[in-house]
Design an enzyme around this catalytic site. Structure first.
Site, mmCIF file in Angstrom:
data_model
loop_
_atom_site.group_PDB
_atom_site.id
_atom_site.type_symbol
_atom_site.label_atom_id
_atom_site.label_comp_id
_atom_site.label_asym_id
_atom_site.label_seq_id
_atom_site.Cartn_x
_atom_site.Cartn_y
_atom_site.Cartn_z
ATOM 1 C CG ASN A 110 15.093 59.857 58.136
ATOM 2 O OD1 ASN A 110 15.715 58.886 57.729
ATOM 3 N ND2 ASN A 110 15.597 61.075 58.119
ATOM 4 C CD GLU A 111 17.287 59.947 54.049
ATOM 5 O OE1 GLU A 111 17.638 58.753 54.202
ATOM 6 O OE2 GLU A 111 18.102 60.859 53.892
ATOM 7 C CB CYS A 126 4.529 46.393 57.363
ATOM 8 S SG CYS A 126 3.050 46.201 56.348
ATOM 9 C CD GLU A 181 19.306 63.957 56.616
ATOM 10 O OE1 GLU A 181 20.223 63.292 56.076
ATOM 11 O OE2 GLU A 181 18.381 63.436 57.257
#
Length: 687
Positions: free
Chosen positions: A157-158, A123, A313
């Protein structure tokens, strides 16, 4: 005039080549690091993204930090001329945290809290999670902020996904109160009188839920906006926790999941854009359609900051999570990697460096296979690309001189998908955008992908497919663009709703009506088997003739000053306008009232590009499946000619003075392009 951005890091003033590296998975075998460094140098790799999911290895129990292994990795990098994007590890929290502080775990739309596991299961609003990420990030920054191997911060990350816990509900209500001020204003914006869903207390407002409110479109739109803002706030929180140690280090985060987040807002807090690209190559007779859609995303991410981006990536061989794990055919690794460079990337990086031995990505492509050595086809491909990247570093920092742009807003994307009509079986918004972009890609036209708040000046051509959500402000700005001499292209399902997803009154296309010179009275969704047609009228200004197939959507329009260029061939609205052009001020606006196929789009944009003198990478005929892209510093133009057609192709040079980029050998006459072939050229930027 020379326009060239400085290298992203002064420590590495060359094109970056590397991968995600996870030495924390190999701490049991100290020999792996030494072998990896040998192989990195052999492959021409100069940078690694490290520590992305390493929280458990860095802080195995609360407050206990074990940095020694990372010290050794980074010191070894520095001794061998290898650099690192050092990641904050917030993409996956350790098990001890989930056990001790269950509030950090996300709550689903169904209001069920997740168990520990997977990635991105946290969260962004949780005070505990924010505190613990700030602590680990601050410790990393203090220890490594000035390490000679570290060139920047890779934040998490993403980013993606949402949480529906109590903290997020409170934050959503506070966000709405800040935006609307009063419940009366919120009820009006959301049109809550429909189905008697009027709110009488802020406490009644919750996030959309499958077993609750989910059909109020303004509500859904604002939830998506809130999730973006909350994600951006968390990213800013992470950035603040690493900035103080060394403000000079650039920050990025790898983008990939475009479904939920408005990346234009996320871009504002980053120094450089990076994204993760995983096309499913070889899923058909040729790769041109996929190559064009991949090019669209390269253009999108480059355009977020109008400067070079990073391909953070990609896979050097195959993925393990797509429907089919297809190998890259010979030449495709070089071609697809250099496609990113052609569209503005200053790097080629992979997931992953060394294959994991276990768990969900143990069969995902990597530079180093389970065999553990360099004697593989994939490694040879990577090493060959590394040499090429080393030879063409003059490209670093150069720009893309686009005079054409595609208008692509996340607000509009969310609203189109939530519209409930006119084709719930598939309105194909992204596919439509990609097809318009592809028609320009086939011509070798450099294209920016912009938002409605971006600057329109400098473009000769703006294409706005399905601009369903069009504010009054956007309408005024597009009107000024056309009046000032620009060419605008729009389609059906444009100018329908405002920023609250409320329908414009007084006739569609709302704020675009004066610019387009039409009134759209009705719109019909067609079944998949239905067809209509567009018949072009004689002597039209496009110089086109014939009949083209129309499908999926037909809009019934009446002209209000626009010239009719083509009419419908079928149904009760046969002979009524299907393609119009409105001369407005010094410019013009075209409107396609129906969905048309690539054969028409190719012919249409070829005519419009010639008519508007919109710049192309090369002034020559490009075979189907072959494209050309350009980067420049103002003095030298770097031209990439790429063959995605699946067969050998020949391209006639346009007569300018070209030479081969890597060798400086002069080029003239006809280029020979192998299957999956690419030619890298340079020429003077000006004729």
């Amino acid at each position: 005039m020379i326009r060239k951005f400085p290298p992203i890091s002064p420590k590495l003033p060359v094109l970056m080549h590397g991968a995600d590296y996870n030495p924390d998975q190999w701490l049991h075998d100290p020999q792996v690091l030494a072998e990896d460094i040998r192989l990195m140098k052999l492959a021409g790799c100069n940078v690694m993204a490290i520590g992305i999911f390493a929280w458990a290895a860095l802080e195995p129990e609360e407050g206990v930090f074990t940095f020694e292994w990372l010290d050794h990795v980074l010191d070894s990098f520095a001794a061998n001329g290898i650099y690192a994007w050092l990641a904050t590890p917030s993409g996956a929290r350790p098990a001890w945290m989930s056990e001790k502080y269950p509030e950090v775990l996300r709550v689903s739309r169904g209001r069920v809290r997740n168990l520990h596991g997977v990635r991105h299961n946290h969260c962004y609003t949780s005070p505990v999670y924010r505190d613990r990420t700030a602590r680990i990030n601050g410790a990393l920054a203090e220890r490594y902020g000035h390490h000679p191997a570290v060139i920047g911060w890779h934040i998490s990350n993403e980013f993606g996904g949402d949480c529906h816990c109590g903290y997020c509900q409170d934050a959503f209500r506070a966000w709405l109160q800040q935006k609307y001020g009063t419940l009366e204003a919120l009820n009006a914006a959301w049109w809550t009188s429909f189905w008697a869903h009027t709110y009488s207390s802020w406490s009644q407002v919750e996030s959309p839920a499958p077993h609750g409110e989910n059909a109020v479109h303004g509500h859904n739109l604002d939830w998506n906006r809130f999730v973006t803002d909350q994600t951006v706030a968390f990213c800013q929180h992470e950035i603040a926790s690493v900035r103080s140690a060394n403000p000079a280090l650039p920050v990025t985060t790898n983008m990939h999941l475009i479904e939920m987040l408005d990346y234009r807002k996320l871009a504002d807090c980053l120094d450089v854009i990076s994204w993760d690209s995983y096309p499913m190559w070889h899923d058909g007779q040729d790769d041109s359609e996929l190559a064009a859609s991949t090019a669209f995303y390269h253009d999108l991410f480059r355009s977020l900051k109008q400067k070079p981006f990073l391909l953070m990536e990609s896979t050097p061989s195959q993925t393990n999570w797509q429907k089919v794990s297809k190998l890259k055919q010979p030449g495709m690794h070089r071609l697809s990697s250099l496609q990113a460079i052609a569209h503005g990337s200053d790097s080629v990086q992979y997931f992953q460096w060394r294959k994991s031995r276990g768990s969900s990505e143990k069969f995902h492509g990597a530079v180093v296979d389970h065999a553990g050595h360099e004697h593989t086809r994939v490694f040879r491909d990577v090493a060959a690309l590394g040499k090429t990247l080393g030879d063409i570093s003059a490209i670093i920092g150069t720009t893309t001189p686009a005079e054409a742009a595609i208008l692509f807003d996340w607000d509009n994307r969310w609203a189109v998908k939530d519209a409930q009509g006119p084709r719930n079986s598939g309105i194909h918004y992204e596919r439509t955008v990609h097809q318009h972009h592809r028609a320009l890609w086939e011509l070798g036209v450099p294209v920016d992908v912009i938002g409605s708040q971006d600057i329109f000046a400098g473009y000769k051509l703006i294409v706005a497919p399905m601009l369903y959500l069009c504010t009054e402000e956007t309408g005024r700005r597009l009107e000024a663009f056309v009046e000032g001499g620009g060419t605008l292209v729009t389609t059906y399902w444009s100018g329908i709703v405002n920023e609250h997803d409320l329908c414009h009154l007084g006739g569609f296309p709302g704020p675009l009506r004066r610019t387009l010179g039409i009134w759209a009275e009705e719109i019909e969704g067609l079944y998949d088997h239905d067809r209509n047609g567009l018949r072009l009228l004689p002597d039209n200004p496009l110089g086109l003739s014939g009949t083209f197939e129309a499908h999926e959507i037909c809009e019934i329009v009446h002209t209000e000053g626009a010239e009719v260029l083509g009419v419908y061939t079928d149904s009760f609205y046969a002979e009524q306008p299907a393609l119009t052009r409105n001369v407005f001020g010094a410019g013009q606006a075209y409107h396609m009232a129906t969905r048309l196929k690539p054969d028409f789009l190719s012919a249409f944009y070829k005519s419009v590009v010639a008519q508007t003198d919109t710049a192309r990478a090369m002034d020559t005929e490009l075979p189907q499946g072959v494209t050309a892209q350009i980067r420049t510093d103002g003095e030298t133009a770097y031209v990439f000619v790429m063959n995605f057609s699946g067969k050998v192709q020949r391209v006639q040079l346009d007569g300018r003075s070209y030479s081969e980029l890597e060798t400086n050998a002069p080029l003239q006459g006809i280029l020979e392009l192998a299957v999956n072939g690419i030619v890298l050229m340079k020429r003077p930027a000006k004729p």
